[in-house]
Design an enzyme around this catalytic site. Sequence first.
Site, mmCIF file in Angstrom:
data_model
loop_
_atom_site.group_PDB
_atom_site.id
_atom_site.type_symbol
_atom_site.label_atom_id
_atom_site.label_comp_id
_atom_site.label_asym_id
_atom_site.label_seq_id
_atom_site.Cartn_x
_atom_site.Cartn_y
_atom_site.Cartn_z
ATOM 1 N N ASP A 1 -16.777 -5.611 -0.926
ATOM 2 C CA ASP A 1 -17.799 -4.844 -0.196
ATOM 3 C C ASP A 1 -19.023 -4.732 -1.103
ATOM 4 O OD1 ASP A 1 -16.758 -1.356 -0.773
ATOM 5 O OD2 ASP A 1 -16.392 -3.148 -1.980
ATOM 6 N N HIS B 1 -14.300 -0.779 -12.105
ATOM 7 C CA HIS B 1 -13.189 -0.925 -11.171
ATOM 8 C C HIS B 1 -12.907 -2.386 -10.792
ATOM 9 C CE1 HIS B 1 -13.693 3.420 -10.535
ATOM 10 N NE2 HIS B 1 -14.935 3.217 -10.150
HETATM 11 O O1 RIB Z 1 -13.252 3.431 -5.817
HETATM 12 C C1 RIB Z 1 -13.906 2.329 -6.387
HETATM 13 C C2 RIB Z 1 -13.941 1.186 -5.415
HETATM 14 O O2 RIB Z 1 -14.684 1.573 -4.252
HETATM 15 C C3 RIB Z 1 -14.682 -0.048 -5.975
HETATM 16 O O3 RIB Z 1 -14.150 -1.202 -5.389
HETATM 17 C C4 RIB Z 1 -16.093 0.171 -5.514
HETATM 18 O O4 RIB Z 1 -16.822 -1.054 -5.398
HETATM 19 C C5 RIB Z 1 -15.856 0.752 -4.139
HETATM 20 O O5 RIB Z 1 -15.598 -0.325 -3.251
HETATM 21 CA CA CA Z 2 -15.665 -2.747 -4.213
#
Ligand code: RIB
Ligand code: CA
Length: 333
Positions: free
Chosen positions: A10, A241
């Site tokens: 995303d 992340h």
């Molecule tokens: O909680 C972090 C995640 O949520 C990551 O993938 C960030 O890009 C959002 O998509």
């Molecule tokens: Ca993400």
Amino acid sequence: MTAPVYLDCDTGIDDALALAYLLASPLASVVGIGTVSGNVSAAVGARNTLDLLSLAGAASVPVAVGAHDPLVGSFGGGSPWVHGENGVGEVVLAPSAASVVAESAAEMLVRLARLYPGSLRVVAIGPLTNLAEALRLEPALPSLVESVTVMGGAALAPGNITPVAEANIWHDPEAAALVLAADWDVTLVPLDVTMASVLEEHHRQVLLSSPSAVPRALGEMLGYYFRFYEGIYGRPCSAMHDPLAAALAVGAVQPALAPVVRAAVDTSDGPGRGQTVCDMRGLYAGYPPVSGARCRVVLSLEEDFAPHLVETLLGHFERPVAEPAGSLVAEPV
Ligand code: RIB
Ligand code: CA
């Protein structure tokens, strides 16, 4: 040996870092990308992905637009306070000449799983709607893929979008429940480990001072991301992340602790909605094996991730590019 990778994202800022990392990694070959609404809409995520691919000299990688809405409910508009209105920290990338492909993200995932039977690595770093749809399209999908790695959830750590839920899971709990219940082994990369893998300002300055446009663009994006995370960590830095999930998926980074446990997702409409309910009761006995458990929850790493991330990005994007015969100077991309 490079592994074929399908990336479901995303594209937001840390998604952009994950994509650049996979393009840079000698262990990965990105064979397809699907987008899903989360940080931004699936359509805007596809635009960002196309533009970053073009900047990285990888415009031939196919990009498919996936689910705009979750399985239940509708897209809530994204997270501009984290990723910017445009999803990449208000950084303006040159528009790619490439377009998205006609197939949906779920159709692309199924096609690639059949094309690379037993070797496709699925890396999901957004809500899991496309993976749930792919499981509906092809119930044999779990037997076709090599592995599934999901950035999402929280096992022992608090959530980030509610006290107990992590954003990717919370945006589509029904999809996440189907993915965790499917007949495959899932590696979950939860906030427990991603919030402990911090990129600092000195790392960002290294990216910003690169002679290559890609690390510089990522460094600019991180400036926006750092302003959000300064409110959490108390200093300009951020969690990593998505690139961490990507690095774990291709085997470039090793977990120190990653028990295989039973896991489910709360799909109620109560305060627990979107929580990954991981059975961590083996904590006090060193997580002995649990029959029927399929979810590997990465809790900690062997080594700090940030240096590896920066080194991999610079090593690839600053490499001299062979010029056609007759030219005198090789320019980094
Ligand atoms: O909680 C972090 C995640 O949520 C990551 O993938 C960030 O890009 C959002 O998509
Ligand atoms: Ca993400």
